[in-house]
Design a protein around this motif. Structure first.
Motif, PDB file in Angstrom:
ATOM      1  N   ILE A 103      12.309   1.023   4.281  1.00 17.87           N
ATOM      2  CA  ILE A 103      11.634   2.317   4.114  1.00 17.87           C
ATOM      3  C   ILE A 103      11.545   3.033   5.471  1.00 17.87           C
ATOM      4  CG2 ILE A 103       9.220   1.586   4.479  1.00 17.87           C
ATOM      5  CD1 ILE A 103       8.545   3.268   1.920  1.00 17.87           C
ATOM      6  N   HIS A 110      19.793   1.577   6.222  1.00 12.59           N
ATOM      7  CA  HIS A 110      18.900   1.696   5.070  1.00 12.59           C
ATOM      8  C   HIS A 110      19.597   1.287   3.780  1.00 12.59           C
ATOM      9  CE1 HIS A 110      17.719   4.080   1.521  1.00 12.59           C
ATOM     10  NE2 HIS A 110      16.536   3.608   1.807  1.00 12.59           N
ATOM     11  N   ARG A 114      18.687  -1.693   1.188  1.00 10.77           N
ATOM     12  CA  ARG A 114      18.133  -1.282  -0.114  1.00 10.77           C
ATOM     13  C   ARG A 114      18.940  -1.893  -1.262  1.00 10.77           C
ATOM     14  NH1 ARG A 114      15.323   3.918  -2.485  1.00 10.77           N
ATOM     15  NH2 ARG A 114      16.163   3.902  -4.578  1.00 10.77           N
ATOM     16  N   GLY A 256       4.585  -1.782  -1.496  1.00 18.37           N
ATOM     17  CA  GLY A 256       5.060  -0.674  -2.344  1.00 18.37           C
ATOM     18  C   GLY A 256       4.580  -0.813  -3.775  1.00 18.37           C
ATOM     19  N   THR A 260       0.016   1.594  -5.186  1.00 18.38           N
ATOM     20  CA  THR A 260       0.532   2.751  -5.914  1.00 18.38           C
ATOM     21  C   THR A 260       0.277   2.669  -7.409  1.00 18.38           C
ATOM     22  OG1 THR A 260       2.617   1.560  -5.946  1.00 18.38           O
ATOM     23  CG2 THR A 260       2.376   3.264  -4.257  1.00 18.38           C
ATOM     24  N   PRO A 302      -0.185   8.762  -6.065  1.00 17.54           N
ATOM     25  CA  PRO A 302      -0.851   7.689  -5.313  1.00 17.54           C
ATOM     26  C   PRO A 302      -0.489   7.627  -3.835  1.00 17.54           C
ATOM     27  CG  PRO A 302       0.659   6.790  -6.970  1.00 17.54           C
ATOM     28  CD  PRO A 302       0.584   8.249  -7.216  1.00 17.54           C
ATOM     29  N   MET A 306       4.383  11.532   2.807  1.00 11.83           N
ATOM     30  CA  MET A 306       5.332  10.735   3.578  1.00 11.83           C
ATOM     31  C   MET A 306       5.665  11.572   4.803  1.00 11.83           C
ATOM     32  SD  MET A 306       6.270   7.727   2.513  1.00 11.83           S
ATOM     33  CE  MET A 306       5.073   6.969   1.442  1.00 11.83           C
ATOM     34  N   ARG A 308       8.157  12.366   8.323  1.00 10.87           N
ATOM     35  CA  ARG A 308       9.475  12.263   8.935  1.00 10.87           C
ATOM     36  C   ARG A 308       9.364  12.761  10.372  1.00 10.87           C
ATOM     37  NH1 ARG A 308       9.997   9.700   4.783  1.00 10.87           N
ATOM     38  NH2 ARG A 308      11.397  10.215   3.055  1.00 10.87           N
ATOM     39  N   SER A 359       5.980  12.609  -6.896  1.00  7.44           N
ATOM     40  CA  SER A 359       5.258  11.379  -6.522  1.00  7.44           C
ATOM     41  C   SER A 359       6.148  10.233  -6.053  1.00  7.44           C
ATOM     42  CB  SER A 359       4.411  10.880  -7.699  1.00  7.44           C
ATOM     43  OG  SER A 359       3.461  11.839  -8.033  1.00  7.44           O
ATOM     44  N   HIS A 365      15.348   7.678   0.111  1.00  5.29           N
ATOM     45  CA  HIS A 365      14.205   6.752   0.057  1.00  5.29           C
ATOM     46  C   HIS A 365      13.439   6.838  -1.258  1.00  5.29           C
ATOM     47  CE1 HIS A 365      14.427   5.366   4.224  1.00  5.29           C
ATOM     48  NE2 HIS A 365      14.746   6.608   4.543  1.00  5.29           N
ATOM     49  N   CYS A 367      11.605   6.258  -4.510  1.00  3.96           N
ATOM     50  CA  CYS A 367      11.010   4.961  -4.844  1.00  3.96           C
ATOM     51  C   CYS A 367      11.962   4.071  -5.643  1.00  3.96           C
ATOM     52  CB  CYS A 367       9.730   5.167  -5.637  1.00  3.96           C
ATOM     53  SG  CYS A 367       8.986   3.598  -6.110  1.00  3.96           S
ATOM     54  N   VAL A 368      12.226   2.894  -5.103  1.00  2.00           N
ATOM     55  CA  VAL A 368      13.137   1.972  -5.764  1.00  2.00           C
ATOM     56  C   VAL A 368      12.422   1.277  -6.934  1.00  2.00           C
ATOM     57  CG1 VAL A 368      12.682  -0.098  -4.363  1.00  2.00           C
ATOM     58  CG2 VAL A 368      14.990   0.340  -5.148  1.00  2.00           C
TER      59      VAL A 368
HETATM   60  C1  HEM Z   1       3.299   4.899  -9.351  1.00  2.00           C
HETATM   61  C2  HEM Z   1       3.818   3.999  -8.550  1.00  2.00           C
HETATM   62  C3  HEM Z   1       4.619   4.284  -7.315  1.00  2.00           C
HETATM   63  C4  HEM Z   1       4.699   5.414  -6.551  1.00  2.00           C
HETATM   64  C5  HEM Z   1       4.012   6.754  -6.791  1.00  2.00           C
HETATM   65  C6  HEM Z   1       5.600   5.137  -5.461  1.00  2.00           C
HETATM   66  C7  HEM Z   1       5.963   6.064  -4.496  1.00  2.00           C
HETATM   67  C8  HEM Z   1       6.951   5.879  -3.555  1.00  2.00           C
HETATM   68  C9  HEM Z   1       7.438   6.889  -2.653  1.00  2.00           C
HETATM   69  C10 HEM Z   1       6.895   8.296  -2.532  1.00  2.00           C
HETATM   70  C11 HEM Z   1       8.451   6.356  -1.930  1.00  2.00           C
HETATM   71  C12 HEM Z   1       9.326   7.101  -0.915  1.00  2.00           C
HETATM   72  C13 HEM Z   1       9.084   6.724   0.497  1.00  2.00           C
HETATM   73  C14 HEM Z   1       9.754   7.685   1.464  1.00  2.00           C
HETATM   74  O1  HEM Z   1      10.368   8.657   1.074  1.00  2.00           O
HETATM   75  O2  HEM Z   1       9.611   7.468   2.666  1.00  2.00           O
HETATM   76  C15 HEM Z   1       8.581   4.982  -2.352  1.00  2.00           C
HETATM   77  C16 HEM Z   1       9.499   4.092  -1.841  1.00  2.00           C
HETATM   78  C17 HEM Z   1       9.523   2.756  -2.174  1.00  2.00           C
HETATM   79  N1  HEM Z   1       8.819   2.147  -3.186  1.00  2.00           N
HETATM   80 FE1  HEM Z   1       7.508   3.019  -4.447  1.00  2.00          FE
HETATM   81  N2  HEM Z   1       6.040   3.853  -5.569  1.00  2.00           N
HETATM   82  C18 HEM Z   1       5.476   3.282  -6.697  1.00  2.00           C
HETATM   83  C19 HEM Z   1       5.695   2.003  -7.178  1.00  2.00           C
HETATM   84  C20 HEM Z   1       6.492   1.072  -6.576  1.00  2.00           C
HETATM   85  C21 HEM Z   1       6.718  -0.270  -7.066  1.00  2.00           C
HETATM   86  C22 HEM Z   1       6.117  -0.860  -8.348  1.00  2.00           C
HETATM   87  C23 HEM Z   1       7.528  -0.895  -6.161  1.00  2.00           C
HETATM   88  C24 HEM Z   1       8.100  -2.286  -6.160  1.00  2.00           C
HETATM   89  C25 HEM Z   1       7.562  -3.344  -6.639  1.00  2.00           C
HETATM   90  C26 HEM Z   1       7.844   0.080  -5.136  1.00  2.00           C
HETATM   91  C27 HEM Z   1       8.653  -0.163  -4.042  1.00  2.00           C
HETATM   92  C28 HEM Z   1       9.123   0.809  -3.186  1.00  2.00           C
HETATM   93  C29 HEM Z   1      10.077   0.548  -2.125  1.00  2.00           C
HETATM   94  C30 HEM Z   1      10.690  -0.806  -1.786  1.00  2.00           C
HETATM   95  C31 HEM Z   1      10.330   1.778  -1.493  1.00  2.00           C
HETATM   96  C32 HEM Z   1      11.283   2.057  -0.331  1.00  2.00           C
HETATM   97  C33 HEM Z   1      12.523   2.753  -0.819  1.00  2.00           C
HETATM   98  C34 HEM Z   1      13.488   3.165   0.291  1.00  2.00           C
HETATM   99  O3  HEM Z   1      13.072   3.357   1.431  1.00  2.00           O
HETATM  100  O4  HEM Z   1      14.676   3.311  -0.005  1.00  2.00           O
HETATM  101  N3  HEM Z   1       7.206   1.251  -5.413  1.00  2.00           N
HETATM  102  N4  HEM Z   1       7.671   4.713  -3.359  1.00  2.00           N
END
Ligand code: HEM
Length: 421
Positions: A103, A110, A114, A256, A260, A302, A306, A308, A359, A365, A367-368
């Motif tokens: 992230i 990245h 990923r 992550g 959230t 949640p 973010m 930059r 969201s 990036h 959300c994965v």
């Molecule tokens: C409602 C639930 C969730 C929200 C709103 C959310 C939101 C986000 C957001 C906004 C990012 C982007 C970060 C960026 O742009 O810098 C992100 C990335 C990420 N999220 Fe979620 N997330 C949620 C649930 C989850 C879950 C359940 C997991 C895994 C178990 C997760 C794992 C990750 C990971 C690993 C990234 C990094 C992706 C990357 O950098 O390529 N998230 N999330």
């Protein structure tokens, strides 16, 4: 819901005095009128002095999208200050103890990282996980006290998301609250009440590393396993991963996946209590869960922001951003932008385009874990609606003091089951 602190007036101060990083605004749920003023009068707004130094606030949907999809100019890289305000405090302070997380990486590194974890939360794997998540959910719901006041956050939201993470890692069930603990300490600084010193933080995270290293050793031949540890331990690209890299990836998924989804599970209960007609619509037609879930994720947002760092000079919303400037995308504000979303201040369970929200972010990036998050919310509400006519909020929610995590530590509720036939 009313707040305890008198609401500050966003129009009673000059624009340049507005500092959206002030966590008190979020703890008291008083940030929205400030965002509205900024969206109208200064959509790309400069705060010269905050606890995090000078930074730009981007508050309109389209401008946020422009930053999020332009990773060539707007960097998330660890060495430049990462992906959130205050990143330096959490992740750079302890220089000898660095855990690489994708992230906080730019391209091409990245993408390479990923790709190694994304199958664990991809569609096929989620089909394997669905029945386990449903079984956890039913078990938790069946143990909740009926007709008594209790804290929904702890008894339901934290418990379900923690059990889901345990399923994702095939983590020993009895130790599952260690996942919550590791998540909490990784985003805490000494003096926060969670960790006493950098040494103790590091010691606990090393314990996490040891724990997961043991699981890794046990699973180096488990090519059939669909848990994340087996996938990383047996994958051609990942089995040679360093300990620090493995820890970084594991921790990123724990963090992550933790706050959230947990806070959306709580926020969705509060939203339905604040909009009782919408609750009634959903009760009468549980088929609306498919649009209610993304609406709840928009509503709660949640992760409020973010961040930059600009790699070169750029123009944004008529403002001149300079190389090295911090740029904060306020998803919370973009999700209430009347230019992009119809009736944004209404919670509408049958919204026409409910996935039109920020969201999960956009771009490389994005959300994965977004499908896993939606899956948990869908299952939770399918099982809740079968059992309870109402989850009534019976006291003031307690919100966490943070400009990033839009969450709750307490949500007092009482359950009303369906009347016996
Ligand atoms: C409602 C639930 C969730 C929200 C709103 C959310 C939101 C986000 C957001 C906004 C990012 C982007 C970060 C960026 O742009 O810098 C992100 C990335 C990420 N999220 Fe979620 N997330 C949620 C649930 C989850 C879950 C359940 C997991 C895994 C178990 C997760 C794992 C990750 C990971 C690993 C990234 C990094 C992706 C990357 O950098 O390529 N998230 N999330």
């Amino acid at each position: 819901m009313s707040t305890v602190r008198p609401a500050p007036d966003p129009y009673a101060m000059p624009l340049e005095a507005i500092d959206m990083s002030d966590p008190d605004l979020f703890q008291h749920n008083q940030m929205m009128p400030f965002f509205k003023r900024l969206r109208t009068e200064a959509p790309v707004h400069f705060s010269p002095g905050s606890d995090y130094g000078p930074f730009w606030s981007v508050t309109r949907y389209d401008d946020i999208m422009a930053v999020d999809t332009n990773h060539q100019v707007f960097s998330s890289d660890h060495a430049r200050g990462g992906h959130i305000l205050g990143y330096e405090m959490f992740f750079i302070e302890d220089e000898d103890f660095q855990l690489p997380m994708f992230i906080a990486m730019d391209q091409p590194r990245h993408d390479v990282t990923r790709k190694t974890v994304s199958p664990a939360v991809g569609a096929e794997n989620l089909r394997h996980m669905e029945s386990a998540i449903r079984a956890s959910c039913v078990d938790i719901l069946e143990q909740l006290p009926v007709g008594e006041t209790f804290n929904w956050v702890d008894r339901f939201s934290i418990e379900l998301t923690t059990r889901t993470l345990a399923t994702l890692f095939d983590f020993p069930f009895e130790d599952r609250r260690m996942l919550t603990r590791w998540s909490d300490i990784s985003v805490s600084v000494p003096g926060s009440g969670i960790v006493d010193s950098w040494e103790s933080r590091r010691r606990e995270l090393e314990e996490m590393g040891d724990y997961f290293a043991r699981l890794w050793q046990e699973r180096t031949h488990n090519t059939e396993g669909y848990d994340l540890v087996s996938m990383l331990a047996t994958g051609a690209e990942t089995r040679g991963m360093s300990r620090a890299e493995f820890m970084g990836n594991v921790l990123l998924l724990i963090v992550g996946g933790n706050d959230t989804t947990r806070n959306t599970l709580s926020g969705s209960v509060l939203a339905l209590n604040d909009f009782p007609d919408e609750y009634e619509k959903l009760r009468r037609n549980p088929g609306l869960i498919t649009s209610f879930v993304p609406e709840a994720i928009r509503w709660q947002t949640p992760l409020a922001h973010m961040r930059r760092t600009a790699l070169e000079d750029a123009e944004l919303g008529g403002q001149q951003i300079r190389a090295g400037d911090k740029v904060v995308m306020w998803y919370l504000s973009g999700n209430r932008d009347e230019r992009a979303i119809e009736r944004p201040d209404q919670f509408i369970v049958d919204r026409r385009r409910p996935r039109n929200h920020l969201s999960f972010g956009f771009g490389i990036h994005r959300c994965v874990g977004n499908r896993l998050a939606e899956l948990q919310l869908r299952i939770a509400w399918e099982e809740i609606l079968k059992r309870f006519r109402t989850i009534e909020v019976v006291g003031e929610p307690v919100r966490v003091r943070s400009n990033i995590i839009m969450g709750f530590s307490e949500l007092p509720v009482r359950l009303e089951p369906w009347a016996a036939a």
